[in-house]
Motif scaffolding. Structure first.
Motif, PDB file in Angstrom:
ATOM      1  N   TYR A  23       0.828  -1.201   0.000  1.00  0.00           N
ATOM      2  CA  TYR A  23       0.000   0.000   0.000  1.00  0.00           C
ATOM      3  C   TYR A  23       0.866   1.257   0.000  1.00  0.00           C
ATOM      4  CZ  TYR A  23      -4.263  -2.677   0.866  1.00  0.00           C
ATOM      5  OH  TYR A  23      -5.313  -3.524   0.765  1.00  0.00           O
TER       6      TYR A  23
ATOM      7  N   SER B 136       2.158   1.696  -3.441  1.00  0.00           N
ATOM      8  CA  SER B 136       1.076   2.157  -4.293  1.00  0.00           C
ATOM      9  C   SER B 136       0.884   3.663  -4.153  1.00  0.00           C
ATOM     10  CB  SER B 136      -0.220   1.424  -3.936  1.00  0.00           C
ATOM     11  OG  SER B 136      -1.289   1.921  -4.670  1.00  0.00           O
TER      12      SER B 136
ATOM     13  N   ILE C 164      -1.530   0.719  -9.383  1.00  0.00           N
ATOM     14  CA  ILE C 164      -2.660  -0.221  -9.410  1.00  0.00           C
ATOM     15  C   ILE C 164      -2.183  -1.629  -9.082  1.00  0.00           C
ATOM     16  CG2 ILE C 164      -4.349  -1.312 -10.948  1.00  0.00           C
ATOM     17  CD1 ILE C 164      -4.567   1.434 -12.347  1.00  0.00           C
TER      18      ILE C 164
ATOM     19  N   VAL D 116      -3.542  -3.785  -5.854  1.00  0.00           N
ATOM     20  CA  VAL D 116      -4.239  -5.060  -6.042  1.00  0.00           C
ATOM     21  C   VAL D 116      -3.488  -6.196  -5.370  1.00  0.00           C
ATOM     22  CG1 VAL D 116      -4.920  -6.762  -7.790  1.00  0.00           C
ATOM     23  CG2 VAL D 116      -5.449  -4.350  -8.118  1.00  0.00           C
ATOM     24  N   SER D 117      -2.161  -6.221  -5.491  1.00  0.00           N
ATOM     25  CA  SER D 117      -1.402  -7.303  -4.862  1.00  0.00           C
ATOM     26  C   SER D 117      -1.446  -7.195  -3.339  1.00  0.00           C
ATOM     27  CB  SER D 117       0.042  -7.315  -5.369  1.00  0.00           C
ATOM     28  OG  SER D 117       0.691  -6.119  -5.026  1.00  0.00           O
TER      29      SER D 117
ATOM     30  N   SER E 143      -3.954  -5.932  -1.588  1.00  0.00           N
ATOM     31  CA  SER E 143      -5.303  -6.352  -1.202  1.00  0.00           C
ATOM     32  C   SER E 143      -5.465  -7.865  -1.314  1.00  0.00           C
ATOM     33  CB  SER E 143      -6.344  -5.655  -2.078  1.00  0.00           C
ATOM     34  OG  SER E 143      -6.292  -4.276  -1.881  1.00  0.00           O
ATOM     35  N   PHE E 144      -4.891  -8.445  -2.341  1.00  0.00           N
ATOM     36  CA  PHE E 144      -4.956  -9.894  -2.507  1.00  0.00           C
ATOM     37  C   PHE E 144      -4.241 -10.600  -1.368  1.00  0.00           C
ATOM     38  CE2 PHE E 144      -3.202 -13.882  -4.218  1.00  0.00           C
ATOM     39  CZ  PHE E 144      -4.401 -14.530  -4.499  1.00  0.00           C
TER      40      PHE E 144
END
Length: 72
Positions: free
Chosen positions: A9, A12, A53, A57-58, A60-61
């Motif tokens: 995060y 990101s 992005i 996404v990684s 969050s996954f």
């Protein structure tokens, strides 16, 4: 929150900020730069946003997988 998720995060947010700053640079200096410089800056900006992005996404996954594993 796991440390890998926090790092993803943070990366990101970092890449989003870098892309946003390049975007502001393009908006401010469109009359002073040549077409090849403009193409390079647009490609660089797009790359920063794509990395932002990807890391969001990684992260969050990884958080989802970690929480799902703890529940089962």
């Amino acid at each position: 929150m796991p440390s890998i998720t926090t790092i993803c995060y943070f990366l990101s947010l970092l890449f989003y900020g870098m892309g946003y700053s390049k975007n502001l640079l393009i908006k401010n200096y469109t009359t002073y730069i040549s077409a090849s410089d403009y193409t390079f800056l647009v490609s660089l900006t797009t790359g920063y946003f794509v990395l932002a992005i990807f890391f969001a996404v990684s992260g969050s996954f990884y958080l989802f997988v970690n929480l799902r594993r703890d529940l089962l």
